[in-house]
Structures are given as C-alpha cells and as structure tokens.
Design a protein around this motif. Structure first.
Motif, short mmCIF file in Angstrom:
data_model
loop_
_atom_site.label_atom_id
_atom_site.label_comp_id
_atom_site.label_asym_id
_atom_site.label_seq_id
_atom_site.Cartn_x
_atom_site.Cartn_y
_atom_site.Cartn_z
N LYS A 295 -6.10 10.29 -4.60
CA LYS A 295 -7.10 9.18 -4.52
C LYS A 295 -7.33 8.94 -5.95
O LYS A 295 -7.48 7.62 -6.50
N ASP B 49 -3.41 4.77 -1.66
CA ASP B 49 -4.11 4.35 -0.47
C ASP B 49 -4.25 5.17 0.96
O ASP B 49 -5.00 4.99 1.74
N SER C 87 1.27 5.63 0.12
CA SER C 87 0.66 6.78 0.88
C SER C 87 1.61 8.14 -0.11
O SER C 87 2.74 7.86 -0.39
N ARG D 269 2.05 -2.84 -7.93
CA ARG D 269 0.79 -3.29 -8.09
C ARG D 269 0.63 -4.82 -8.68
O ARG D 269 -0.40 -5.09 -8.57
N PRO E 143 0.58 1.84 4.85
CA PRO E 143 0.99 2.46 3.50
C PRO E 143 2.41 2.94 3.86
O PRO E 143 2.92 3.33 5.01
N ARG F 112 0.84 -1.20 0.07
CA ARG F 112 -0.02 -0.08 -0.06
C ARG F 112 0.68 1.37 0.14
O ARG F 112 1.89 1.29 0.55
#
Length: 250
Positions: free
Chosen positions: A25, A30, A5, A250, A228, A3
């Motif tokens: 976003k 995340d 940030s 990802r 994150p 995750r």
C-alpha cells in the motif's frame, strides 16, 4: 492508467504477510496477491487488507511434496488435491480473495493426469460458484518447470474447452508465455475471453520489469486489461530498491 498488483509471494518476502500488504500500500500498489499464506492466521491478513483497502486477488493451492508443484493433475492423489482446494477456498473466503489458483503439478505425459485435472477442476469450479470466486489455472514454462502438466496458454485453453466451466479461467503470465513462444499480444488477444488474471516479470531474468526482452511499459497498455496486473518478479536486491520501474506505468 494501468493498475498494479504486488505479488507477495516474491515481493517483501522478508516480512510477514500482513506487513507486506501494508508495504505494498505504501509503495502505491492497487492490489495484492499471494502464494501460500496458510501459516498466517486469516484474521491477521484480513485486518491488514481492511486497514489498507487493498483487494486480495488470489492465492495458490498447496504445492504438495518437494518438486511436485501442485496436486490436482497427479493421478491417485485426488483426496489430497481436494483437501488443498478446500483449504484454499476456505482461507480465501475468510480474507475476501477473488480467486484460487489450482496448481496442477509435475505430471506432464503421465497417464491419467488429464482426467485427474479435469475432475479436480470441476470440483474446484463447484466451490468457486459457491463462494463467488474464480478458479485459475496457470501454464508454467518448460525451463523453470519442465514436467509441469500444462505449459502454454494454448494448452490451458484446450483444458478449459474440454472442462466447459465458466468459473475456471487462465492466469496469463507474460514471463512464462514469452519463454513458451512469445508473440504475447496476439496470443493474449486470441485467448482473452478465457483469461482471468495477468502477471509479468522481466524475461529471461524474472527480475524487475525494467530489463530484458519485453518492453512492458509498451505491452501492458496494449493489453487493455481492466483489472490490476500482477507484478510477480524476484527483486534484484531489496523490494524497495527496485520499485523505480513503476514510474513508467504511472
């Protein structure tokens, strides 16, 4: 899956913080984190966070005067340091932030700096307990911040050992610690129990993490960090133009 940030102190700097949160976003982050949001009304930031559903991981105390890089390890500046700590926790509580990074300042080798930092961190720890927030300290590398009070994760761990407060933890920035000795995985594992947040950027450029001497697509999964991880880099061009690195995570 890792995750991520978005550190909005560096990413989408051309936008007001609420709009930067919305951009993060849309880009698939995340969580978000920031540096000094104080010029933006907290209500506007909170609304953007609620709208997007992104958590705000943390914010910094103010840097002080030009070149000071924080106040909490500056002897004789305790009242200013604690005012900055109060401000950060008040603002953070309004927006639902998880942590406050208490910036030490440019006081390496200064007599009384260690005592000032210990006392101000104890003050911050009390507020952290009150608000249910973590206090973070971040060692900064000697190349970018040659006079910063603490520069390595080992120094930060020694500070916490002396302090003895569980509310205070280390921000392990892979960029800074690669410059200050490398061996990131083993040093991270050695101090994992004291770490509260992780950040990264390319070394030595501090640009997108798809270049440089650290293979973050391999390192970050090995850290096995549950929260994150903060992308705190300076984009080579626009933020959007450089987001292709995210595909490897990802």
């Amino acid at each position: 899956m890792i995750r991520l940030s978005a550190n909005l102190g560096f990413l989408w700097k051309d936008r007001a913080l609420p709009d930067a949160i919305r951009a993060a976003k849309a880009a698939g982050f995340d969580a978000v984190e920031c540096h000094w949001p104080y010029d933006i009304p907290a209500e506007e930031v909170r609304q953007a966070l609620e709208e997007t559903g992104l958590p705000m991981l943390g914010l910094n105390t103010r840097r002080g005067r030009e070149g000071e890089n924080g106040l909490s390890a500056l002897p004789g500046r305790e009242s200013e340091a604690r005012a900055a700590i109060d401000e950060a926790f008040d603002y953070g509580a309004e927006i639902g932030a998880s942590a406050v990074h208490v910036m030490a300042g440019a006081s390496r080798g200064v007599e009384g700096a260690a005592q000032s930092f210990q006392e101000n961190l104890a003050y911050a720890a009390d507020l952290g307990g009150k608000y249910g927030m973590t206090v973070l300290i971040e060692p900064l590398n000697a190349r970018d911040a040659p006079s910063y009070f603490h520069q390595t994760v080992e120094e930060a761990a020694a500070i916490l050992e002396t302090l003895g407060r569980t509310e205070v933890r280390i921000m392990f920035d892979c960029y800074h610690q690669q410059i200050m000795g490398g061996d990131l995985l083993r040093r991270f594992e050695r101090h994992r129990d004291r770490i509260g947040h992780v950040q990264f950027a390319a070394v030595p450029s501090r640009a997108e993490p798809d270049e440089g001497e650290v293979a973050f697509d391999r390192l970050l999964p090995m850290l096995d960090w549950p929260g994150p991880i903060g992308a705190e880099y300076r984009p080579r061009a626009s933020t959007e133009a450089g987001l292709g690195w995210m595909n490897a995570f990802r």
